[in-house]
Design a protein around this motif. Structure first.
Motif, PDB file in Angstrom:
ATOM      1  N   ALA A   1      -7.975  -3.279  -0.042  1.00  0.00           N
ATOM      2  CA  ALA A   1      -7.735  -4.588  -0.635  1.00  0.00           C
ATOM      3  C   ALA A   1      -8.759  -4.897  -1.723  1.00  0.00           C
TER       4      ALA A   1
ATOM      5  N   SER B   1      -8.864 -15.049   1.845  1.00  0.00           N
ATOM      6  CA  SER B   1      -9.123 -13.623   1.752  1.00  0.00           C
ATOM      7  C   SER B   1      -7.858 -12.869   1.370  1.00  0.00           C
ATOM      8  N   ASN B   2      -7.990 -11.956   0.384  1.00  0.00           N
ATOM      9  CA  ASN B   2      -6.903 -11.087  -0.038  1.00  0.00           C
ATOM     10  C   ASN B   2      -5.738 -11.839  -0.669  1.00  0.00           C
TER      11      ASN B   2
ATOM     12  N   ALA C   1      -1.005 -10.951  -3.021  1.00  0.00           N
ATOM     13  CA  ALA C   1      -1.992 -10.089  -2.374  1.00  0.00           C
ATOM     14  C   ALA C   1      -2.227  -8.883  -3.280  1.00  0.00           C
TER      15      ALA C   1
ATOM     16  N   PHE D   1      -4.063  -5.007  -3.939  1.00  0.00           N
ATOM     17  CA  PHE D   1      -4.652  -3.798  -3.366  1.00  0.00           C
ATOM     18  C   PHE D   1      -4.914  -2.794  -4.480  1.00  0.00           C
TER      19      PHE D   1
ATOM     20  N   TYR E   1      -2.488  -1.016   7.368  1.00  0.00           N
ATOM     21  CA  TYR E   1      -3.495  -0.812   6.319  1.00  0.00           C
ATOM     22  C   TYR E   1      -3.316  -1.770   5.146  1.00  0.00           C
ATOM     23  N   LEU E   2      -2.250  -2.553   5.147  1.00  0.00           N
ATOM     24  CA  LEU E   2      -2.044  -3.540   4.081  1.00  0.00           C
ATOM     25  C   LEU E   2      -2.589  -4.890   4.535  1.00  0.00           C
ATOM     26  N   GLN E   3      -3.821  -4.860   5.021  1.00  0.00           N
ATOM     27  CA  GLN E   3      -4.507  -6.036   5.526  1.00  0.00           C
ATOM     28  C   GLN E   3      -5.914  -6.085   4.938  1.00  0.00           C
ATOM     29  N   PRO E   4      -6.503  -7.284   4.832  1.00  0.00           N
ATOM     30  CA  PRO E   4      -7.875  -7.399   4.317  1.00  0.00           C
ATOM     31  C   PRO E   4      -8.852  -6.593   5.162  1.00  0.00           C
TER      32      PRO E   4
END
Length: 382
Positions: free
Chosen positions: A37, A55-56, A131, A133, A189-192
């Protein structure tokens, strides 16, 4: 709606003063990190004022800096809404009709990325928040492989099946980030705070890639050794990192569609060791001996052996020994050697001719037996 290219190629801290949020790559990443991220730098050395952003989450009007070697993916509710592969500064604008959603650059992977974009692009009006990344566009090293037991393949040069235990590593590259994220990266894995790392032992997706590479090693060896352009020599493999990388990449593509379905490619390999099984080692020894006796080198070796035999025969067996050497050289093909062209020896210097003439003189009574024996000894150098 989308991104506006604010200042191409600039990453200076002073730019953070002009946007609500200032996002870039986090510090301290491992060299094998593939996806993570974007992190806010709202206070950026005392500059900027947005220190309470979620966040993110990217607010409308925020600034994002994309460094060299990275791509940027923007998401809205799980859908990809933007992609950037060109380094520089970008501003997110949901209300700007002139903004863009994709900046793919002029690299060799541009057609792949644009094709994926058209396939998966977000179709509706994005919301005000996104969001963000980063995905690595660099070569990702230290992806290791190895086999616990022998693998077997058909070797084009040896003309039979050979087996070996092998280990090494390969360099991986994400050639289509959109395919990579859409089709391969787990949602966790697509998380802050999450980092997708191919070398992480706890990364189940990366472990799957390891298993697929090991399963593709035998076909890759077969592709390499049966390629006439490689000379069909497995012994060249450890010095040909790019050539074997292509064979390995082709093997995993044929079996698992890494490039076409996941946007991944193997670009380099390093073979640390190849330990052949007992039968293959014996076969390679025979091949090495055959190579040593082939061509001009083989002629030289055999000529030296024949010359040594003639010398030994002359020392031990006289004319009978010479006859034996002649028979042996005929049996072992010495007559077919590529001999250097030299002037024919005069007949007068031919010991066989001298002995034949002396025998005729003995039979005619022109010389005595002692004379003949002396001439024989001189002709044979005894």
């Amino acid at each position: 709606m989308g991104l506006v290219q604010a200042v191409k190629g600039a990453v200076g801290g002073v730019l953070a003063d002009q946007w609500k949020d200032f996002f870039t790559v986090p510090v301290g990443l491992p060299s094998t990190a593939a996806l993570f991220a974007a992190v806010p730098r709202g206070t950026n050395a005392g500059r900027g004022s947005n220190t309470s952003a979620s966040s993110n989450i990217i607010s409308n009007g925020s600034k994002i800096v994309v460094p060299e070697g990275y791509g940027l993916l923007l998401f809205q509710d799980g859908a990809i809404t933007g992609f950037v592969a060109e380094p520089g500064g970008y501003e997110w604008r949901s209300d700007d009709l002139n903004s863009q959603s994709i900046f793919a650059g002029d690299g060799v992977v541009t057609p792949l990325i644009k094709q994926s974009w058209e396939r998966f692009k977000f179709g509706g009006q994005p919301g005000a928040q996104q969001a963000a990344f980063f995905v690595s566009l660099k070569e990702l090293p230290d992806n290791r492989f190895g086999t616990q037991s022998e693998i077997y393949w058909d070797d084009g040069f040896l003309g039979t099946q050979v087996g070996a235990v092998t280990r090494g590593s390969y360099t991986l590259k994400i050639v289509d980030p959109i395919l990579f994220v859409k089709n391969f990266v787990p949602a966790s894995y697509l998380q802050p705070g999450q980092v997708f790392d191919f070398t992480d032992l706890d990364n189940a997706a990366a472990s799957q890639l390891f298993n697929e590479v090991v399963g593709s090693l035998a076909p890759a060896f077969s592709l390499y050794t049966n390629d006439p352009g490689k000379g069909n020599r497995i012994t060249k493999l450890q010095q040909d990192s790019l050539g074997f990388a292509k064979s390995l990449s082709d093997a995993v593509e044929q079996a698992y569609q890494w490039k076409s379905d996941r946007g991944l490619a193997i670009v380099k390999t390093a073979i640390v060791s190849i330990e052949y099984d007992a039968n293959t080692r014996e076969l390679l020894k025979s091949v090495q001996r055959a190579d040593a006796l082939a061509g001009a080198r083989g002629n030289s070796n055999l000529q030296a052996s024949v010359a040594q035999g003639i010398q030994s025969a002359g020392e031990n067996g006289g004319a009978a020994g010479l006859v034996g050497v002649g028979m042996a050289s005929g049996i072992f093909g010495a007559g077919s050697l590529q001999q250097p062209v030299a002037p024919a020896a005069p007949a007068a210097d031919d010991p066989v001719a001298k002995l034949k003439k002396a025998k005729e003189m003995l039979d005619l009574g022109l010389i005595t037996q002692d004379d003949y024996d002396a001439l024989k000894a001189k002709a044979l150098g005894l």
